[in-house]
Design a protein around this motif. Structure first.
Motif: not given
Length: 271
Positions: A111-118, A160-166
């Motif tokens: 869920r965290m990845l779906a909202v922030h990254v997805g 999730a927040k670290a993935a935003i950088a990539g």
């Protein structure tokens, strides 16, 4: 304030309250017409911003983790306001469970990845064709200081927040020669209305977090919004693929998990 965004259309996700609303206010003050995207369309907020700044403002109900809803919402924005020039991906959720990662259900991370990254990726996909066609675009993604240094018992959120950088860097490289810049802002702890109320009730200790900052305090939402507003302007065109830590020096002080105090304080921040 500069009116450098006059004639431009800006979209802010998670714009119904808190930092998102302040970001929308800042962009409107710079002259942009603004679309406020949130789980529930913040029509009253849209009316207030429009009246205050004399720009067009629309509110659109969108769950950014739902790709079809994102496509439909962005189509409505384009129909009512025009081609999007500025996108601020602010929508997010906080990890509520204060527990070691291996004890949490896999759905928490998903869920965290779906909202922030997805959600961030879907919004970028929706607006990038128009930005590239017009030869101008500014995308600012919201990361977090927790994505830079990590935080114990908040692994899903920090991941999730670290993935935003990539994601930010990859999109910047793909789109820079089309006049589109992509940057991320990583705030530290910010005095939103919700957290002010927790402090008033005595469920959150300001000093536990402020003491880790180089400046000895938290940010106010306007300080985050001003950085984002600058990155949205045409003058920022040589800045891209950057992750801006707007944290008062918090990340420079080492892993905050070592000195945040009682776990119940961290839980209060998340709840």
């Amino acid at each position: 304030m500069s009116k450098a965004l006059t004639g431009r259309v800006a979209v802010v996700t998670g714009a119904g309250r808190g930092i998102g609303r302040v970001i929308a206010e800042d962009l409107a003050a710079r002259g942009a017409d603004v679309a406020l995207l949130d789980l529930q369309a913040p029509d009253e907020v849209a009316a207030e911003i429009a009246a205050k700044h004399g720009v067009r403002v629309v509110a659109v109900a969108v769950d950014v983790s739902d790709e079809a809803a994102v496509v439909a919402g962005c189509a409505r924005v384009a129909a009512e306001l025009g081609t999007v020039s500025v996108l601020v991906n602010n929508a997010g959720i906080m990890q509520r469970a204060s527990a070691d990662h291996h004890t949490l259900p896999a759905s928490d991370l998903q869920r965290m990845l779906a909202v922030h990254v997805g959600g961030t990726a879907a919004m970028c996909t929706a607006v990038l064709p128009g930005m590239r066609a017009q030869g101008f675009g500014r995308i600012v993604n919201l990361s977090s200081v927790i994505g830079l240094v990590g935080l114990q018992r908040r692994t899903a959120y920090s991941t999730a927040k670290a993935a935003i950088a990539g994601l930010t860097r990859g999109l910047a490289l793909e789109n820079g020669r089309h006049g589109v810049t992509v940057n991320a802002v990583a705030p530290g702890y910010v005095l939103t209305e919700v957290l002010r109320e927790k402090m008033r009730l005595g469920t959150l200790d300001y000093d536990l977090f402020a003491e880790r900052s180089a400046v000895g305090r938290w940010a106010v939402p306007e300080e985050i919004a001003r950085v984002i507003g600058f990155l949205a302007e045409p003058a920022s065109g040589f800045i891209t693929a950057a992750v801006w830590a707007v944290d008062g020096g918090y990340a420079a002080n080492g892993n905050p998990g070592e000195a945040l105090g009682p776990l119940q304080a961290m839980q209060a921040l998340a709840d």
